[in-house]
Design a protein around this motif. Structure first.
Motif, PDB file in Angstrom:
ATOM      1  N   UNK A  64       0.830  -1.208   0.000  1.00  0.00           N
ATOM      2  CA  UNK A  64       0.000   0.000   0.000  1.00  0.00           C
ATOM      3  C   UNK A  64       0.862   1.255   0.000  1.00  0.00           C
ATOM      4  N   UNK A  65       1.916   1.256   0.835  1.00  0.00           N
ATOM      5  CA  UNK A  65       2.803   2.425   0.887  1.00  0.00           C
ATOM      6  C   UNK A  65       3.505   2.646  -0.445  1.00  0.00           C
ATOM      7  N   UNK A 107       3.232   5.577  -6.286  1.00  0.00           N
ATOM      8  CA  UNK A 107       3.211   5.241  -7.702  1.00  0.00           C
ATOM      9  C   UNK A 107       1.922   5.735  -8.367  1.00  0.00           C
ATOM     10  N   UNK A 108       0.802   5.630  -7.670  1.00  0.00           N
ATOM     11  CA  UNK A 108      -0.468   6.067  -8.247  1.00  0.00           C
ATOM     12  C   UNK A 108      -0.465   7.566  -8.485  1.00  0.00           C
ATOM     13  N   UNK A 109      -0.038   8.336  -7.470  1.00  0.00           N
ATOM     14  CA  UNK A 109       0.033   9.789  -7.631  1.00  0.00           C
ATOM     15  C   UNK A 109       1.027  10.162  -8.728  1.00  0.00           C
ATOM     16  N   UNK A 110       2.182   9.489  -8.727  1.00  0.00           N
ATOM     17  CA  UNK A 110       3.168   9.750  -9.768  1.00  0.00           C
ATOM     18  C   UNK A 110       2.668   9.367 -11.145  1.00  0.00           C
ATOM     19  N   UNK A 153       4.947  -0.744 -17.205  1.00  0.00           N
ATOM     20  CA  UNK A 153       5.080   0.525 -16.491  1.00  0.00           C
ATOM     21  C   UNK A 153       4.043   0.564 -15.376  1.00  0.00           C
ATOM     22  N   UNK A 154       4.487   0.264 -14.149  1.00  0.00           N
ATOM     23  CA  UNK A 154       3.559   0.157 -13.026  1.00  0.00           C
ATOM     24  C   UNK A 154       2.878   1.492 -12.740  1.00  0.00           C
ATOM     25  N   UNK A 155       3.611   2.613 -12.871  1.00  0.00           N
ATOM     26  CA  UNK A 155       3.014   3.922 -12.570  1.00  0.00           C
ATOM     27  C   UNK A 155       1.884   4.243 -13.544  1.00  0.00           C
ATOM     28  N   UNK A 156       2.121   3.993 -14.825  1.00  0.00           N
ATOM     29  CA  UNK A 156       1.088   4.272 -15.819  1.00  0.00           C
ATOM     30  C   UNK A 156      -0.115   3.352 -15.617  1.00  0.00           C
ATOM     31  N   UNK A 157       0.142   2.085 -15.297  1.00  0.00           N
ATOM     32  CA  UNK A 157      -0.950   1.142 -15.055  1.00  0.00           C
ATOM     33  C   UNK A 157      -1.797   1.580 -13.873  1.00  0.00           C
ATOM     34  N   UNK A 158      -1.147   2.028 -12.800  1.00  0.00           N
ATOM     35  CA  UNK A 158      -1.897   2.478 -11.634  1.00  0.00           C
ATOM     36  C   UNK A 158      -2.637   3.781 -11.910  1.00  0.00           C
TER      37      UNK A 158
END
Length: 432
Positions: free
Chosen positions: A24-25, A30-33, A149-154
């Motif tokens: 979660x942390x 990553x989601x905000x980014x 790309x985990x950030x884009x996916x989130x």
């Protein structure tokens, strides 16, 4: 007396509480980014397709730095070799955490995500190779569709307003971490040239010194920041992509806590650098890497030239087939039991979502195709494939969003307000 039947391991079931909290942390930033990354990509595309596109190119190609040290680079080069090193350092820390404390720490927990991730890399590469071979193209871009790309996916999930259960998010994160490791190895092994043994030896000495500093519990940023900058510069001059130095630093940082420590060095570094990576480094890289001219001719090239077409098929079809088939076979092989609250449609949705390959795909595309025209076509293919995967994943996720929301609410409900979700108190999953 007959032996008791062995309990079949659960797949995508409830995570142990410490692992859930760590996921979660990590994913909150990553989601905000990812949302900032999405905004930067839109700005780059709009800017590059307006009458002010000349200004975009002048800024991207403007050179500055320290010529005496051989570091007189363009803005675009600084973002890919410099700022992106922060992203890879954080990726190295996350990989180390997964290896020491997370899903990759034991063979029993690592086998599923590792097999899924490996299949999710091999199948896109094979599909790309088959496409360019049939079309008479170049194999140089074989690694472009490998990484998620985990950030884009989130960011896509955040835009959709969905709440995946932590087990699904952890599985996606682990896939991305293993993908990043594969991409790092590809960059280090296949995109090097003009190796300078003396410079690489100096970089290796910096890593040895870092290990000693960690072993003897030496603290103070004034040790680590200069050491990291010197290692980065030596790696760059050594002929290896400079981002590899960031990964190496992340992997060496100590992940476990000593007695009395509130956070390990890796946790402190991640806490400080993760917002910089997700909110500044990666979006700036995207701003100067995703500025592709969109025209009928450019879109036609994506679907008619073998290299861009291979990238699109690798991301959209190869990732989906590879991850889904790899996961299914691994579950059958390990006789794991799929969480009864979920279905294989949920694994398919994650597999499609993993086809969003942006940051690392753009980086490898630039390295594989030094010719600007070819690089532009491959960038357009990465954007097209990632957008297609995002749209398909959105359809699949939205169909199951009600299930995800219910599971998420059950997982996070804390009616007695003691800070521990009720589900963990019922199941005893809160063991450390």
């Amino acid at each position: 007396m007959a032996a008791a039947p062995r309990t079949r391991p659960a797949f995508l079931g409830i995570l142990p509480l410490p692992e859930r909290n760590a996921v979660v942390r990590a994913l909150r930033t990553e989601t905000a980014g990812g949302l900032v990354l999405l905004a930067a990509t839109v700005v780059a595309l709009v800017w590059a397709n307006t009458p002010w596109s000349g200004a975009y190119e002048r800024i991207r190609d403007f050179r500055f730095g320290l010529p005496a040290l051989g570091l007189d680079l363009s803005v675009g080069h600084w973002t890919s070799d410099g700022l992106l090193t922060v992203f890879f350092l954080v990726a190295g820390v996350e990989l180390k955490r997964e290896l020491v404390l997370g899903a990759l720490r034991t063979p029993a927990t690592a086998v599923l995500p590792v097999i899924a991730a490996l299949c999710g890399m091999i199948v896109p590469v094979a599909l790309y190779a088959a496409t360019v071979t049939a079309g008479g193209g170049s194999l140089r871009g074989w690694a472009v569709p490998m990484a998620t790309d985990i950030a884009f996916a989130l960011a896509v999930l955040a835009v959709l307003g969905t709440h995946l259960p932590s087990a699904l998010r952890a599985f996606l994160l682990t896939l991305a971490v293993v993908d990043d490791l594969g991409a790092i190895l590809v960059v280090a092994l296949f995109f090097t040239g003009g190796l300078n043994p003396a410079a690489l030896g100096g970089a290796a000495a910096c890593l040895v010194l870092l290990h000693l500093l960690q072993r003897f519990r030496v603290r103070g940023w004034w040790w680590y920041v200069p050491l990291g900058l010197v290692a980065w510069a030596l790696t760059y001059h050594g002929g290896v992509h400079a981002t590899v130095a960031g990964v190496a630093f992340g992997l060496i940082l100590r992940t476990t806590r000593d007695e009395g420590e509130s956070a390990s060095p890796a946790e402190r570094a991640s806490h400080l650098l993760h917002p910089l990576s997700a909110g500044v480094a990666v979006p700036l890289f995207a701003l100067f890497a995703a500025g592709v001219g969109i025209s009928a001719a450019a879109l036609e090239a994506v679907f008619t030239r073998p290299e861009p077409l291979g990238v699109v098929l690798g991301l959209v079809v190869g990732k989906t087939l590879g991850i889904f088939a790899g996961t299914y076979l691994a579950v059958r092989f390990t006789r794991a039991r799929l969480n009864p609250e979920l279905a294989w449609a949920d694994v398919l949705a994650l597999a499609v979502l993993a086809g969003i390959g942006f940051t690392v795909a753009l980086l490898i595309g630039e390295l594989a195709f030094p010719d600007p025209a070819a690089a532009e076509h491959v960038k357009a293919a990465v954007l097209t494939g990632s957008l297609t995967a995002a749209l398909l994943a959105a359809l699949l996720v939205r169909r199951r969003n009600g299930v995800y929301r219910r599971l998420y609410e059950e997982e996070t409900r804390d009616e007695d307000r003691d800070g521990v979700p009720d589900a963990y108190q019922r199941t005893g999953a809160a063991e450390s």
